[in-house]
Design a protein around this motif. Structure first.
Motif, PDB file in Angstrom:
ATOM      1  N   ALA A   1       0.827  -1.203   0.000  1.00  0.00           N
ATOM      2  CA  ALA A   1       0.000   0.000   0.000  1.00  0.00           C
ATOM      3  C   ALA A   1       0.863   1.256   0.000  1.00  0.00           C
ATOM      4  O   ALA A   1       0.583   2.227  -0.723  1.00  0.00           O
ATOM      5  CB  ALA A   1      -0.933   0.001   1.209  1.00  0.00           C
ATOM      6  N   ILE A   2       1.916   1.239   0.796  1.00  0.00           N
ATOM      7  CA  ILE A   2       2.806   2.400   0.865  1.00  0.00           C
ATOM      8  C   ILE A   2       3.540   2.595  -0.456  1.00  0.00           C
ATOM      9  O   ILE A   2       3.694   3.721  -0.940  1.00  0.00           O
ATOM     10  CB  ILE A   2       3.791   2.237   2.040  1.00  0.00           C
ATOM     11  N   ALA A   3       3.983   1.502  -1.064  1.00  0.00           N
ATOM     12  CA  ALA A   3       4.663   1.595  -2.364  1.00  0.00           C
ATOM     13  C   ALA A   3       3.728   2.153  -3.425  1.00  0.00           C
ATOM     14  O   ALA A   3       4.120   2.998  -4.244  1.00  0.00           O
ATOM     15  CB  ALA A   3       5.182   0.224  -2.780  1.00  0.00           C
ATOM     16  N   LEU A   4       2.488   1.695  -3.436  1.00  0.00           N
ATOM     17  CA  LEU A   4       1.509   2.200  -4.398  1.00  0.00           C
ATOM     18  C   LEU A   4       1.255   3.691  -4.179  1.00  0.00           C
ATOM     19  O   LEU A   4       1.196   4.482  -5.128  1.00  0.00           O
ATOM     20  CB  LEU A   4       0.200   1.420  -4.266  1.00  0.00           C
ATOM     21  N   PHE A   5       1.107   4.071  -2.941  1.00  0.00           N
ATOM     22  CA  PHE A   5       0.825   5.457  -2.598  1.00  0.00           C
ATOM     23  C   PHE A   5       1.932   6.389  -3.087  1.00  0.00           C
ATOM     24  O   PHE A   5       1.680   7.364  -3.812  1.00  0.00           O
ATOM     25  CB  PHE A   5       0.659   5.575  -1.080  1.00  0.00           C
ATOM     26  N   ASP A   6       3.170   6.089  -2.719  1.00  0.00           N
ATOM     27  CA  ASP A   6       4.276   6.961  -3.101  1.00  0.00           C
ATOM     28  C   ASP A   6       4.574   6.904  -4.595  1.00  0.00           C
ATOM     29  O   ASP A   6       4.983   7.904  -5.193  1.00  0.00           O
ATOM     30  CB  ASP A   6       5.523   6.599  -2.299  1.00  0.00           C
ATOM     31  N   SER A   7       4.371   5.754  -5.224  1.00  0.00           N
ATOM     32  CA  SER A   7       4.668   5.652  -6.655  1.00  0.00           C
ATOM     33  C   SER A   7       3.739   6.531  -7.483  1.00  0.00           C
ATOM     34  O   SER A   7       4.158   7.094  -8.509  1.00  0.00           O
ATOM     35  CB  SER A   7       4.587   4.187  -7.120  1.00  0.00           C
ATOM     36  N   PHE A   8       2.500   6.691  -7.049  1.00  0.00           N
ATOM     37  CA  PHE A   8       1.598   7.572  -7.788  1.00  0.00           C
ATOM     38  C   PHE A   8       1.981   9.034  -7.599  1.00  0.00           C
ATOM     39  O   PHE A   8       1.855   9.844  -8.525  1.00  0.00           O
ATOM     40  CB  PHE A   8       0.143   7.332  -7.375  1.00  0.00           C
ATOM     41  N   ILE A   9       2.461   9.388  -6.432  1.00  0.00           N
ATOM     42  CA  ILE A   9       2.938  10.759  -6.227  1.00  0.00           C
ATOM     43  C   ILE A   9       4.132  11.020  -7.137  1.00  0.00           C
ATOM     44  O   ILE A   9       4.217  12.077  -7.789  1.00  0.00           O
ATOM     45  CB  ILE A   9       3.313  10.981  -4.752  1.00  0.00           C
ATOM     46  N   GLU A  10       5.064  10.069  -7.190  1.00  0.00           N
ATOM     47  CA  GLU A  10       6.239  10.208  -8.058  1.00  0.00           C
ATOM     48  C   GLU A  10       5.835  10.346  -9.514  1.00  0.00           C
ATOM     49  O   GLU A  10       6.327  11.217 -10.248  1.00  0.00           O
ATOM     50  CB  GLU A  10       7.158   8.991  -7.878  1.00  0.00           C
ATOM     51  N   CYS A  11       4.904   9.508  -9.955  1.00  0.00           N
ATOM     52  CA  CYS A  11       4.470   9.513 -11.347  1.00  0.00           C
ATOM     53  C   CYS A  11       3.723  10.794 -11.696  1.00  0.00           C
ATOM     54  O   CYS A  11       3.975  11.413 -12.744  1.00  0.00           O
ATOM     55  CB  CYS A  11       3.594   8.291 -11.613  1.00  0.00           C
ATOM     56  N   TRP A  12       2.800  11.214 -10.838  1.00  0.00           N
ATOM     57  CA  TRP A  12       1.996  12.400 -11.135  1.00  0.00           C
ATOM     58  C   TRP A  12       2.846  13.670 -11.117  1.00  0.00           C
ATOM     59  O   TRP A  12       2.544  14.643 -11.817  1.00  0.00           O
ATOM     60  CB  TRP A  12       0.825  12.494 -10.163  1.00  0.00           C
ATOM     61  N   ASP A  13       3.911  13.660 -10.346  1.00  0.00           N
ATOM     62  CA  ASP A  13       4.840  14.782 -10.372  1.00  0.00           C
ATOM     63  C   ASP A  13       5.417  14.948 -11.777  1.00  0.00           C
ATOM     64  O   ASP A  13       5.518  16.071 -12.290  1.00  0.00           O
ATOM     65  CB  ASP A  13       5.968  14.533  -9.363  1.00  0.00           C
ATOM     66  N   GLU A  14       5.749  13.840 -12.419  1.00  0.00           N
ATOM     67  CA  GLU A  14       6.308  13.898 -13.774  1.00  0.00           C
ATOM     68  C   GLU A  14       5.232  14.173 -14.823  1.00  0.00           C
ATOM     69  O   GLU A  14       5.467  14.909 -15.785  1.00  0.00           O
ATOM     70  CB  GLU A  14       7.023  12.591 -14.090  1.00  0.00           C
ATOM     71  N   LYS A  15       4.063  13.592 -14.655  1.00  0.00           N
ATOM     72  CA  LYS A  15       2.998  13.801 -15.640  1.00  0.00           C
ATOM     73  C   LYS A  15       2.727  15.284 -15.876  1.00  0.00           C
ATOM     74  O   LYS A  15       2.574  15.739 -17.024  1.00  0.00           O
ATOM     75  CB  LYS A  15       1.701  13.116 -15.178  1.00  0.00           C
ATOM     76  N   TYR A  16       2.645  16.037 -14.794  1.00  0.00           N
ATOM     77  CA  TYR A  16       2.291  17.441 -14.933  1.00  0.00           C
ATOM     78  C   TYR A  16       3.520  18.351 -14.966  1.00  0.00           C
ATOM     79  O   TYR A  16       3.390  19.571 -14.881  1.00  0.00           O
ATOM     80  CB  TYR A  16       1.319  17.835 -13.829  1.00  0.00           C
ATOM     81  N   ARG A  17       4.691  17.752 -15.118  1.00  0.00           N
ATOM     82  CA  ARG A  17       5.888  18.536 -15.394  1.00  0.00           C
ATOM     83  C   ARG A  17       6.011  18.778 -16.899  1.00  0.00           C
ATOM     84  O   ARG A  17       6.317  19.881 -17.346  1.00  0.00           O
ATOM     85  CB  ARG A  17       7.141  17.824 -14.871  1.00  0.00           C
ATOM     86  N   HIS A  18       5.769  17.711 -17.680  1.00  0.00           N
ATOM     87  CA  HIS A  18       5.920  17.826 -19.132  1.00  0.00           C
ATOM     88  C   HIS A  18       4.591  17.841 -19.888  1.00  0.00           C
ATOM     89  O   HIS A  18       4.550  18.227 -21.053  1.00  0.00           O
ATOM     90  CB  HIS A  18       6.803  16.689 -19.650  1.00  0.00           C
ATOM     91  N   ASN A  19       3.501  17.373 -19.251  1.00  0.00           N
ATOM     92  CA  ASN A  19       2.158  17.487 -19.844  1.00  0.00           C
ATOM     93  C   ASN A  19       2.084  16.954 -21.277  1.00  0.00           C
ATOM     94  O   ASN A  19       1.574  17.605 -22.188  1.00  0.00           O
ATOM     95  CB  ASN A  19       1.700  18.959 -19.822  1.00  0.00           C
ATOM     96  N   THR A  20       2.591  15.747 -21.480  1.00  0.00           N
ATOM     97  CA  THR A  20       2.684  15.209 -22.843  1.00  0.00           C
ATOM     98  C   THR A  20       1.350  14.647 -23.338  1.00  0.00           C
ATOM     99  O   THR A  20       0.588  14.035 -22.586  1.00  0.00           O
ATOM    100  CB  THR A  20       3.741  14.095 -22.907  1.00  0.00           C
ATOM    101  N   MET A  21       1.083  14.849 -24.628  1.00  0.00           N
ATOM    102  CA  MET A  21      -0.172  14.382 -25.212  1.00  0.00           C
ATOM    103  C   MET A  21      -0.185  12.860 -25.339  1.00  0.00           C
ATOM    104  O   MET A  21       0.863  12.216 -25.401  1.00  0.00           O
ATOM    105  CB  MET A  21      -0.428  15.020 -26.574  1.00  0.00           C
TER     106      MET A  21
END
Length: 398
Positions: free
Chosen positions: A264-284
């Protein structure tokens, strides 16, 4: 249960459970679960009373989990029947009344502390944050059919991580530069690769894509009729795998708690890590690029989720979960994942959790919703998050 909800419920579950086992069965090497969980040390988490009636910590753990689960996820009162069945089971097995009362009181106390801690994660603040700004800049994400939903959770990188020091602790390399005019560019090759793959999927590849779809809300459109269908989310799928693995391994109570908490902790932090990148570059998304520059009628095999393409959330969280589960059950743990049967999708068998994560990597590509390069990078990123969880929360036989 979402990753946010699940990690708080499991925090209470884990705390109660580990009161019972160190040092006789498990030792928490990060000094204590309290110090391990970010900011929880600021709260006075109760220890079991040294005098008087000692709680039954397994019952207390289950009750605390249910209390948090209902508070953050399910409608009020929806878990009462299950909680009553746990209490009845304890009484039917002859649990003394003083121990029963101490267990209930301890569960309520721990649940209240975890709930107070949860209020500091900045989730509430993100509810009032500005929405994602859509513009049609080259290569930038825009809403996709059929729902054309606004971008989900553009501020998720502000949520407090559990293990990571910050959302940007593991920065991935930047995505390929957007370039659809040069047929030799990495971006153009990726775009055509996914189009060609989806246009010629085999039955096995379609099964892989469907098995790992895990779309919590798919909008179905038929003429003027629109309706939604729901499946497990990606974290829900992996929490199901935890249960499958624990059952196959005939895991005892502390081992099962360990597996659920770590994952659960791994899932929680991995989504934070991923979403940080998603909205850094905002790729189509591939669908947008192919529709605009190659074929306006092309559609992916799976429905495109409403957020930027790079990096891939499912590949990230799958790799993170695979690391934590491997740390508990071993690397050569063969299992059959029956999670999708209730949605009419046949089961799949894997030689290891890491093998499942690698298959998920290909699934998002077969589904037509992620470039394969993104999935490869995401798998590496998720592995780093999972390894950090394993490093920070170590449990061993005494």
């Amino acid at each position: 249960m979402s990753t946010t909800d699940c990690q708080y419920a499991l925090a209470s579950f884990s705390y109660c459970a580990y009161e019972r086992y160190p040092p006789a069965v498990f030792a928490v090497l990060a000094e204590s679960l309290v110090e391990f969980l970010s900011a929880l040390a600021d709260f006075a988490v109760p220890r079991a009373a040294s005098a008087g009636s000692t709680p039954d910590f397994e019952l207390a753990a289950l009750l605390a989990f249910c209390k948090l689960g209902e508070a953050v996820t399910f409608p009020e009162g929806s878990m009462h029947t299950y909680v009553d069945s746990l209490k009845k089971m304890a009484n039917d097995h002859g649990m003394p009344s003083d121990i029963f009362t101490a267990s209930v009181e301890y569960a309520d106390t721990v649940a209240a502390v975890i709930m107070r801690w949860s209020k500091k994660d900045l989730y509430a603040e993100t509810r009032g944050a500005p929405e994602y700004t859509v513009n049609d800049s080259p290569g930038r994400w825009v809403p996709t059919p059929p729902a054309y939903t606004s971008a989900l959770e553009p501020h998720w990188n502000t949520i407090r991580p559990v293990v990571m020091s910050s959302a940007s602790q593991f920065l991935p390399p930047p995505p390929f530069t957007f370039n659809v005019t040069d047929k030799n560019s990495d971006y153009y090759k990726e775009m055509m690769s996914i189009k060609n793959a989806v246009d010629s999927l085999t039955e096995e590849q379609m099964h892989i894509a469907d098995f790992w779809d895990d779309n919590p809300f798919k909008l179905n459109v038929s003429g003027h009729l629109m309706f939604g269908t729901k499946k497990f989310s990606p974290p829900g799928h992996w929490m199901s795998i935890v249960g499958i693995a624990a059952k196959k391994a005939k895991a005892d109570f502390p081992t099962t708690v360990c597996a659920y908490a770590k994952t659960a902790i791994a899932l929680f932090d991995s989504f934070i890590e991923c979403w940080d990148e998603k909205y850094r570059h905002n790729t189509m998304r591939p669908e947008t690029a192919i529709n605009k520059y190659v074929d306006p009628n092309w559609r992916p095999h799976l429905q495109t989720p409403p957020f930027p393409e790079y990096t891939c959330g499912h590949s990230t969280c799958s790799a993170a979960a695979a690391e934590t589960l491997t740390s508990v059950f071993g690397d050569d743990f063969n299992y059959t994942d029956t999670t999708e049967l209730e949605f009419g999708i046949k089961s799949r068998t894997f030689p290891s959790f890491r093998a499942a994560a690698i298959e998920n990597n290909r699934a998002r590509f077969y589904g037509g919703i992620h470039f394969h390069h993104s999935c490869i990078v995401s798998t590496e990123q998720g592995k780093k998050v999972g390894e950090l969880v394993v490093e920070k929360l170590k449990m061993k036989k005494a």
